[in-house]
Design a protein around this motif. Structure first.
Motif, PDB file in Angstrom:
ATOM      1  N   TRP A 136       4.261  -3.826 -15.378  1.00 13.92           N
ATOM      2  CA  TRP A 136       4.104  -5.151 -14.773  1.00 13.92           C
ATOM      3  C   TRP A 136       4.427  -6.274 -15.752  1.00 13.92           C
ATOM      4  O   TRP A 136       4.763  -7.386 -15.335  1.00 13.92           O
TER       5      TRP A 136
ATOM      6  N   LEU B 115      -1.246 -11.452 -14.549  1.00 18.04           N
ATOM      7  CA  LEU B 115      -1.722 -10.142 -14.096  1.00 18.04           C
ATOM      8  C   LEU B 115      -3.243 -10.134 -13.933  1.00 18.04           C
ATOM      9  O   LEU B 115      -3.773  -9.530 -12.993  1.00 18.04           O
TER      10      LEU B 115
ATOM     11  N   TYR C 295       2.734 -13.962  -5.359  1.00 18.64           N
ATOM     12  CA  TYR C 295       3.333 -13.152  -6.429  1.00 18.64           C
ATOM     13  C   TYR C 295       4.242 -12.113  -5.755  1.00 18.64           C
ATOM     14  O   TYR C 295       3.895 -10.923  -5.673  1.00 18.64           O
TER      15      TYR C 295
ATOM     16  N   PHE D 190       5.068  -8.539  -7.096  1.00 16.33           N
ATOM     17  CA  PHE D 190       3.937  -7.604  -7.029  1.00 16.33           C
ATOM     18  C   PHE D 190       3.777  -7.058  -5.616  1.00 16.33           C
ATOM     19  O   PHE D 190       3.653  -5.842  -5.414  1.00 16.33           O
TER      20      PHE D 190
ATOM     21  N   THR E  21       4.529  -3.064  -4.691  1.00 18.18           N
ATOM     22  CA  THR E  21       3.384  -2.251  -4.244  1.00 18.18           C
ATOM     23  C   THR E  21       3.552  -1.838  -2.785  1.00 18.18           C
ATOM     24  O   THR E  21       3.273  -0.691  -2.428  1.00 18.18           O
TER      25      THR E  21
END
Length: 274
Positions: free
Chosen positions: A86, A95, A187, A190, A194
């Protein structure tokens, strides 16, 4: 506010008068810096939200329900998140913010499930009798260190983010994107990465079973652990609303009750990535 993408809702910044006070109290009691989707939608039925919240509120301040919500969190799944670098996408501080956002929703979603389940049971003539011994009270107030929750509004989102949220909605067979996804869409790398891993697991037999177990446990808990009664009936709502409006309220609550059980599982999947 109504958009072509989903359910009409009244956002926190749009709420005025008594509704604004209820929204603020919801954040204070549930200890998170967000008024979740179920409340924003029920904001269009302000009398119900006022009365429904008044009955639920004292329960949510007890250790009984704090412990019940904790017991519903982090359901077991065999899903294994891959290791992702990440730091190629985000700074350490960013994060940490994403991690706190996921914590916020994992913390509150089980409480939302308890609330929606209690309302659903009561409106289905299975009132919560209460009367259980109180094991102690929690300290209300937003948990220290949680970041403000910003939500992406689909109509104003960049095309790539908009398409990602619509893709999530289609996979979930939902009328709108949950607050969880709209917060993580701030974000987009992300959420995109995911979701690409989670998407095939959503709807699997194990996923459905995990969500059903969470929902079944919530039903037992509201009857076995709530110290204060929840006793709203359709007949009571008919004194304030038309039959069509009462059907709308009951439909919203039923929808969210299932919707949130899925989000409890989803939150555990997201948590495994960080």
């Amino acid at each position: 506010m109504h958009t072509p993408f989903g359910l009409p809702e009244i956002f926190k910044e749009e709420a005025k008068g008594d509704l604004k006070l209820v929204y603020e109290d919801i954040e204070y009691v549930l200890k998170v810096p967000i008024v979740n989707f179920i409340f924003r939608t029920l904001g269009h039925y302000e009398q119900f939200l006022q009365i429904g919240w008044r009955q639920i509120r004292p329960n949510m301040l007890t250790i009984n329900i704090e412990n019940a919500a904790e017991a519903l969190r982090y359901p077991n799944t065999s899903f294994r998140a891959p290791t992702i670098s990440w730091n190629r996408y985000y700074s350490k501080e960013t994060l940490e913010t994403i991690q706190k956002i996921i914590f916020t929703f994992n913390y509150v979603n089980t409480k939302l499930l308890i609330i929606s389940t209690a309302w659903e049971e009561s409106l289905g003539y299975r009132s919560i009798e209460g009367g259980k011994p109180i094991n102690g009270l929690i300290q209300p107030g937003i948990i220290s260190g949680l970041p403000p929750i910003k939500l992406v509004h689909i109509p104003q989102a960049p095309p790539l983010v908009q398409n990602l949220l619509i893709r999530i909605m289609k996979k979930k067979h939902a009328y709108d994107a949950a607050s969880d996804y709209r917060a993580l869409a701030v974000y987009p790398d992300f959420l995109d990465i995911t979701w690409n891993h989670i998407e095939s697991y959503i709807g699997s037999d194990e996923y459905v079973l995990a969500a059903n177990k969470v929902k079944s446990k919530a039903i037992k808990m509201v009857h076995q652990q709530m110290p204060y009664p929840v006793s709203i009936t359709p007949e009571f709502l008919y004194t304030m609303y038309t039959p069509r409006e009462v059907a709308g309220i009951m439909g919203i609550i039923s929808m969210f009750s299932s919707f949130i059980a899925n989000l409890v599982v989803n939150g555990e999947l997201f948590r495994k990535f960080l």
